[in-house]
Design a protein around this motif. Structure first.
Motif, PDB file in Angstrom:
ATOM      1  N   PRO A 160     114.314  66.095 111.676  1.00 43.16           N
ATOM      2  CA  PRO A 160     113.570  65.080 110.915  1.00 43.16           C
ATOM      3  C   PRO A 160     114.488  64.058 110.246  1.00 43.16           C
ATOM      4  N   VAL A 161     115.611  64.544 109.714  1.00 45.71           N
ATOM      5  CA  VAL A 161     116.550  63.639 109.058  1.00 45.71           C
ATOM      6  C   VAL A 161     117.106  62.639 110.069  1.00 45.71           C
TER       7      VAL A 161
ATOM      8  N   GLU B 272     115.789  61.672 112.911  1.00 46.72           N
ATOM      9  CA  GLU B 272     114.759  60.725 113.341  1.00 46.72           C
ATOM     10  C   GLU B 272     114.607  59.609 112.321  1.00 46.72           C
ATOM     11  N   PHE B 273     114.712  59.988 111.045  1.00 43.16           N
ATOM     12  CA  PHE B 273     114.597  58.963 110.008  1.00 43.16           C
ATOM     13  C   PHE B 273     115.764  57.985 110.095  1.00 43.16           C
ATOM     14  N   PHE B 274     116.982  58.519 110.220  1.00 45.50           N
ATOM     15  CA  PHE B 274     118.140  57.635 110.252  1.00 45.50           C
ATOM     16  C   PHE B 274     118.111  56.734 111.476  1.00 45.50           C
ATOM     17  N   ARG B 275     117.575  57.270 112.568  1.00 46.50           N
ATOM     18  CA  ARG B 275     117.511  56.425 113.744  1.00 46.50           C
ATOM     19  C   ARG B 275     116.503  55.292 113.551  1.00 46.50           C
ATOM     20  N   ALA B 276     115.435  55.581 112.773  1.00 49.59           N
ATOM     21  CA  ALA B 276     114.387  54.582 112.623  1.00 49.59           C
ATOM     22  C   ALA B 276     114.767  53.473 111.649  1.00 49.59           C
ATOM     23  N   VAL B 277     115.757  53.724 110.790  1.00 49.99           N
ATOM     24  CA  VAL B 277     116.182  52.668 109.870  1.00 49.99           C
ATOM     25  C   VAL B 277     116.808  51.539 110.697  1.00 49.99           C
ATOM     26  N   PRO B 278     116.319  50.307 110.536  1.00 45.91           N
ATOM     27  CA  PRO B 278     116.937  49.214 111.286  1.00 45.91           C
ATOM     28  C   PRO B 278     118.411  49.077 110.908  1.00 45.91           C
ATOM     29  N   PRO B 279     119.330  49.230 111.865  1.00 45.43           N
ATOM     30  CA  PRO B 279     120.762  49.303 111.533  1.00 45.43           C
ATOM     31  C   PRO B 279     121.276  48.148 110.667  1.00 45.43           C
ATOM     32  N   PRO B 280     120.799  46.903 110.844  1.00 46.55           N
ATOM     33  CA  PRO B 280     121.389  45.841 110.021  1.00 46.55           C
ATOM     34  C   PRO B 280     121.239  46.028 108.525  1.00 46.55           C
ATOM     35  N   VAL B 281     120.230  46.784 108.058  1.00 48.29           N
ATOM     36  CA  VAL B 281     120.110  46.956 106.605  1.00 48.29           C
ATOM     37  C   VAL B 281     121.243  47.821 106.054  1.00 48.29           C
TER      38      VAL B 281
ATOM     39  N   VAL C 151     124.570  48.111 102.245  1.00 47.15           N
ATOM     40  CA  VAL C 151     124.943  49.408 101.660  1.00 47.15           C
ATOM     41  C   VAL C 151     126.423  49.684 101.874  1.00 47.15           C
TER      42      VAL C 151
END
Lengths: 257, 267
Positions: A93-94, A96-105, A109
Motif C-alpha cells: 500500500p505504501v 502504491e501511494f508513492f507511485r501515485a504521487v506525481p513525481p514533480p511535486v 520537498v
C-alpha cells in the motif's frame, strides 16, 4: 526493393511535415513561430560544442546518475519485497501511494533537504524513477515460474546464485518494462528540476531563452530536447533488445508453436 | 523445512492487518523522526502537524477551488486526448498505407518529453488553463493512440473478412468487429493516459503557475509553509491512487464480458 519502399514510406511523412513547416513558416511574421530557417540557424549558433559541454553534458550526467541509482535501488528492493510475502503485504500500500504521487511535486520537498545543487537533481530523479522499477521488479519476481524455482532448488542452486541465475533473468522482461517507464520520468524530472532552480542544464537554458523572448533559440532548445528524448528511447530499445534477445526468441517460438 | 517457503495464510498473518501496518508504520516514522531530531523539523514536520495543516486547508475555499481546477483540467485534457487518440488510432490503424506512413513520425514524436513544451505553452497561453491543457493533451494523446493502434492490429482478419463478405458497411465493420476487439486496448490506453494526465496537470501548475493544486504547492513552498506543502502533496498522491483505482474498476466493470478480464475460466 522492399527495403527501398520501406525506407521511402518511413521518410515520406517526416519529409512532408518538415517541408510543410519550412514553407508555411518561411515568411512568418508571427513573433512566436519564427521561420524554420531561422530556428535552424539559431540551432547551429546556440548549441555549439561549448554550450553542449556547459549545459547538455551536466544534464545528461545527472540523468544517468539518477537513473542508474534508481535502477540499482529499485531492483534490489524489488527482489527483496518480491521474495517475501509478508514484507510485500506490509509494503505494497505504501509503494502504491508513492507511485501515485506525481513525481514533480517532489522537487520542492527535496529542495528543502538537499538545496539546489546537483545532489538535489539526482535525488529528485532517483525518487521519481524508483517506483515503476521497484513495482515492476516485484511483479516480475512474483511471476517467476514455480517449476523453474523448484528445479533450481533440487539442483542445489540457492542463495545469491538463485537470485542472479534464476530470479533476475526470469524477471528481466518485467524489469525492462519498469526501466522504460522510469526513463521517460527521468527525462521529465531532469528538465523540471532544472527549470525550478539551476545555474546550468538544458531545462534552465530553455527557460532562460523563453524569459528573454529569444524565440528561435527557445525553439531550437525544444527541438534538441525532443531529439534527446527520441535518442535515449532508441538507445534503450537497442539495449533492451540485446539483453532480452532470448525472451523475444522464446515468445516468437511460443506464438508460432 | 522445505514447507517454510510456501507459507500459507495462517503463517502469513492477516493480510488486511499487514496492509494497514505499512501505512501506519510510515506515519509513525514521519511522526517520530522529526520529534527525536532524526531530521530537521523545518524540513519534515511530524505527521500530526501535516494532518493538522490538511484539516486547515480543507476548511478554506482556496483549496477546494484549486482541487476543482486541477480535476477539471485533468478531465478535460484527458477527454480531448482520448477522443483524438481513438479517432486517429482507428483511422491510421485501419488503413495500412497510413500506418506505414505515420509509423516513423509517431515513433519520433512519442518519446519527446512533454515538459519540453512548457516554454511554448507559457508563451502561447501564459498561466491560463490552456497551458495545462496543452501539456496534458500532448502527453496523454500518445498513450491512447499507441494502444488503439495495437488494438486495431489485433483484429482477427477472418472475422473482418467475414464481415466484409456479409457486406457490412465500413461503419458497421468498425462498430461491430474492430471496436470490440480494440476496446480492451483502448481501456489500457485510457488507464495509462489518466495517470500521465494527472502528472502533467500538476506539473504545469507547479512549474508554469497555472491555477490548481500544483500552484498551491509552489505558493506554500515559497511562503515556507512546509506542513501545508506536505499536506497538498499528500492530496495529490491520494488523487493519483483514486484515479488508478477508478480506472481499474471501470475497466473491470465495462470489460466484464472480455476474456482477458474473465481470466482463464474459459479454458
Amino acid at each position: 526493393m522492399n527495403v527501398l519502399k520501406r525506407t521511402a514510406l518511413a521518410l515520406a511523412l517526416p519529409f512532408v511535415l518538415f517541408a510543410g513547416w519550412w514553407v508555411l513558416s518561411a515568411d512568418s511574421e508571427n513573433f512566436y513561430s519564427p521561420p524554420l530557417s531561422a530556428i535552424l540557424t539559431a540551432f547551429g549558433d546556440t548549441w555549439t560544442l561549448d554550450r553542449i559541454r556547459a549545459d547538455v553534458l551536466p544534464s545528461l550526467l545527472r540523468l544517468f546518475a539518477g537513473f542508474l541509482l534508481a535502477a540499482v535501488l529499485g531492483v534490489a528492493a524489488g527482489v527483496a519485497i518480491g521474495l517475501n510475502r509478508r514484507l510485500r503485504a506490509v509494503a505494497e500500500p505504501v509503494l502504491e501511494f508513492f507511485r501515485a504521487v506525481p513525481p514533480p511535486v517532489l522537487v520542492p520537498v527535496i529542495m528543502l533537504f538537499a538545496g539546489i545543487g546537483d545532489a538535489m537533481k539526482v535525488i529528485v530523479i532517483v525518487f521519481g524513477c524508483v517506483w515503476p522499477i521497484l513495482l515492476n521488479t516485484v511483479e516480475g519476481v512474483r511471476a517467476v515460474d514455480g517449476v523453474v524455482l523448484e528445479t533450481a532448488r533440487s539442483y542445489g542452486v540457492t542463495g545469491p546464485a538463485r537470485i542472479t541465475h534464476v530470479i533476475l533473468p526470469s524477471a528481466s522482461p518485467q524489469i525492462a518494462a519498469g526501466l522504460r517507464q522510469a526513463l521517460s520520468i527521468a527525462i521529465i524530472l531532469m528538465v523540471i528540476s532544472e527549470m525550478f532552480a539551476a545555474s546550468n542544464g538544458l531545462g534552465f537554458t530553455i527557460v532562460q531563452f523563453q524569459r528573454g523572448f529569444e524565440i528561435p533559440e527557445m525553439w531550437s532548445g525544444i527541438i534538441l530536447l525532443g531529439m534527446l528524448g527520441f535518442g535515449l528511447s532508441l538507445l534503450f530499445r537497442l539495449a533492451e533488445r540485446r539483453a532480452l534477445r532470448w525472451y523475444e526468441g522464446l515468445r516468437a517460438a511460443q506464438r508460432s508453436g | 523445512m522445505t514447507t517454510a517457503r510456501r507459507d500459507g495464510p495462517a503463517r502469513l498473518g492477516n493480510p488486511v492487518l499487514l496492509g494497514i501496518a505499512g501505512p501506519a508504520g510510515l506515519l509513525l516514522l514521519i511522526e517520530l523522526a522529526p520529534r527525536i531530531g532524526l531530521v530537521d523539523e523545518r524540513y519534515l514536520p511530524p505527521a500530526s502537524r501535516i494532518g493538522a495543516a490538511l484539516v486547515t486547508e480543507a476548511g478554506t475555499g482556496v483549496f477546494w477551488t484549486a482541487l476543482w481546477e486541477t480535476l477539471s483540467a485533468w478531465a478535460l485534457g484527458l477527454a480531448l486526448a482520448v477522443a483524438a487518440g481513438v479517432v486517429a488510432g482507428i483511422v491510421i490503424g485501419s488503413v495500412p498505407v497510413l500506418r506505414a506512413l505515420t509509423a516513423s513520425t509517431v515513433e519520433f514524436l512519442r518519446p519527446i518529453p512533454s515538459v519540453a513544451l512548457i516554454p511554448l505553452a507559457v508563451l502561447l497561453y501564459g498561466t491560463d488553463l490552456g497551458s495545462t491543457l496543452m501539456l496534458v493533451c500532448y502527453a496523454a494523446f500518445w498513450q491512447v493512440l499507441v494502444q488503439v493502434l495495437y488494438g486495431v492490429a489485433d483484429v482477427d482478419p477472418v472475422a473482418f473478412e467475414t464481415a466484409r463478405s456479409f457486406r457490412f458497411s465500413a461503419w458497421a465493420r468498425i462498430r461491430y468487429v474492430l471496436w470490440p476487439t480494440a476496446l480492451p486496448y483502448v481501456f489500457t490506453g485510457i488507464r495509462l493516459a489518466a495517470s500521465v494526465a494527472l502528472v502533467l496537470a500538476i506539473t504545469a501548475e507547479l512549474v508554469i503557475g497555472a491555477p490548481g493544486l500544483g500552484r498551491e504547492i509552489a505558493v506554500a513552498q515559497a511562503s515556507e509553509a512546509v506542513p501545508t506543502m506536505y499536506a497538498l502533496i499528500v492530496v495529490t498522491g491520494v488523487l493519483g491512487v483514486l484515479i488508478n483505482l477508478l480506472a481499474r474498476t471501470g475497466e473491470r466493470r465495462l470489460l466484464a464480458w472480455h476474456q482477458s478480464v474473465r481470466g482463464e475460466v474459459a479454458l
